[in-house]
Design a protein around this motif. Sequence first.
Motif, PDB file in Angstrom:
ATOM      1  N   SER A  76       0.847  -1.191   0.000  1.00  0.00           N
ATOM      2  CA  SER A  76       0.000   0.000   0.000  1.00  0.00           C
ATOM      3  C   SER A  76       0.885   1.243   0.000  1.00  0.00           C
ATOM      4  O   SER A  76       2.103   1.154   0.214  1.00  0.00           O
ATOM      5  CB  SER A  76      -0.886   0.005   1.253  1.00  0.00           C
ATOM      6  OG  SER A  76      -0.085   0.205   2.411  1.00  0.00           O
ATOM      7  N   LYS A  77       0.265   2.378  -0.198  1.00  0.00           N
ATOM      8  CA  LYS A  77       1.010   3.645  -0.133  1.00  0.00           C
ATOM      9  C   LYS A  77       1.587   3.832   1.269  1.00  0.00           C
ATOM     10  O   LYS A  77       2.687   4.331   1.428  1.00  0.00           O
ATOM     11  CB  LYS A  77       0.117   4.825  -0.516  1.00  0.00           C
ATOM     12  CG  LYS A  77      -0.198   4.879  -1.987  1.00  0.00           C
ATOM     13  CD  LYS A  77      -1.057   6.078  -2.324  1.00  0.00           C
ATOM     14  CE  LYS A  77      -1.384   6.050  -3.814  1.00  0.00           C
ATOM     15  NZ  LYS A  77      -2.291   7.118  -4.191  1.00  0.00           N
ATOM     16  N   ASN A  78       0.831   3.408   2.270  1.00  0.00           N
ATOM     17  CA  ASN A  78       1.292   3.504   3.653  1.00  0.00           C
ATOM     18  C   ASN A  78       2.529   2.621   3.873  1.00  0.00           C
ATOM     19  O   ASN A  78       3.500   3.047   4.500  1.00  0.00           O
ATOM     20  CB  ASN A  78       0.162   3.108   4.604  1.00  0.00           C
ATOM     21  CG  ASN A  78       0.369   3.627   5.999  1.00  0.00           C
ATOM     22  OD1 ASN A  78       0.679   4.795   6.192  1.00  0.00           O
ATOM     23  ND2 ASN A  78       0.191   2.764   6.979  1.00  0.00           N
ATOM     24  N   ASN A  79       2.478   1.371   3.352  1.00  0.00           N
ATOM     25  CA  ASN A  79       3.645   0.485   3.434  1.00  0.00           C
ATOM     26  C   ASN A  79       4.856   1.161   2.809  1.00  0.00           C
ATOM     27  O   ASN A  79       5.940   1.211   3.408  1.00  0.00           O
ATOM     28  CB  ASN A  79       3.416  -0.827   2.681  1.00  0.00           C
ATOM     29  CG  ASN A  79       2.372  -1.732   3.287  1.00  0.00           C
ATOM     30  OD1 ASN A  79       1.568  -2.297   2.563  1.00  0.00           O
ATOM     31  ND2 ASN A  79       2.373  -1.905   4.583  1.00  0.00           N
TER      32      ASN A  79
ATOM     33  N   SER B 241      11.817   4.378   6.830  1.00  0.00           N
ATOM     34  CA  SER B 241      12.681   3.468   7.580  1.00  0.00           C
ATOM     35  C   SER B 241      14.014   3.289   6.857  1.00  0.00           C
ATOM     36  O   SER B 241      15.077   3.231   7.487  1.00  0.00           O
ATOM     37  CB  SER B 241      11.981   2.118   7.755  1.00  0.00           C
ATOM     38  OG  SER B 241      12.835   1.169   8.335  1.00  0.00           O
TER      39      SER B 241
ATOM     40  N   LEU C  83       5.450   4.332   2.081  1.00  0.00           N
ATOM     41  CA  LEU C  83       5.890   5.544   2.774  1.00  0.00           C
ATOM     42  C   LEU C  83       6.734   5.209   3.998  1.00  0.00           C
ATOM     43  O   LEU C  83       7.855   5.699   4.147  1.00  0.00           O
ATOM     44  CB  LEU C  83       4.685   6.393   3.184  1.00  0.00           C
ATOM     45  CG  LEU C  83       5.007   7.592   4.085  1.00  0.00           C
ATOM     46  CD1 LEU C  83       5.866   8.608   3.337  1.00  0.00           C
ATOM     47  CD2 LEU C  83       3.728   8.224   4.615  1.00  0.00           C
ATOM     48  N   PHE C  84       6.198   4.360   4.859  1.00  0.00           N
ATOM     49  CA  PHE C  84       6.901   4.081   6.104  1.00  0.00           C
ATOM     50  C   PHE C  84       8.137   3.206   5.909  1.00  0.00           C
ATOM     51  O   PHE C  84       9.128   3.358   6.629  1.00  0.00           O
ATOM     52  CB  PHE C  84       5.943   3.525   7.164  1.00  0.00           C
ATOM     53  CG  PHE C  84       5.096   4.611   7.763  1.00  0.00           C
ATOM     54  CD1 PHE C  84       5.603   5.413   8.773  1.00  0.00           C
ATOM     55  CD2 PHE C  84       3.822   4.861   7.286  1.00  0.00           C
ATOM     56  CE1 PHE C  84       4.843   6.444   9.310  1.00  0.00           C
ATOM     57  CE2 PHE C  84       3.054   5.887   7.805  1.00  0.00           C
ATOM     58  CZ  PHE C  84       3.562   6.686   8.827  1.00  0.00           C
TER      59      PHE C  84
END
Length: 137
Positions: free
Chosen positions: A61-64, A71, A66-67
Amino acid sequence: MWKYYAVLSAIFAAVTAILAKIGIKGITGNVATAIRTVVVLFIAWGIILATGEIREVKMLSKNNLLFLALSGVATGLSWIFYFKALETGNVSKVAPIDKLSVAIAMGLAFLILKEPIDLKTLIGGLLIVAGTIVIIL
């Protein structure tokens, strides 16, 4: 199983420090970091190709992204500063101070991830901080 993985991580981190100190001789920390990063890149992609986990890439996902990207930035900066410290410092002092990250991660896990705080974990983290202070002074 997580405890075994954590112990193996610690063992490999210790070996990494020694190998990095030997390998950095005569070059800058930035060059050392770049070489190390390429090796990690090939190993990580090799593992997901060999295990068939490559299909998970489509599920990111975009969240995956991004984070994981953030990281990666933090990892890169950590490695750059670690090698800079190893250029002139002793492994016996640099590595333990670097492990202050454990106590910082614990604090952030309590604050951001709302992980439970138990007395043993808190005391362990405080001992890491105390040990780092002793080495720095």
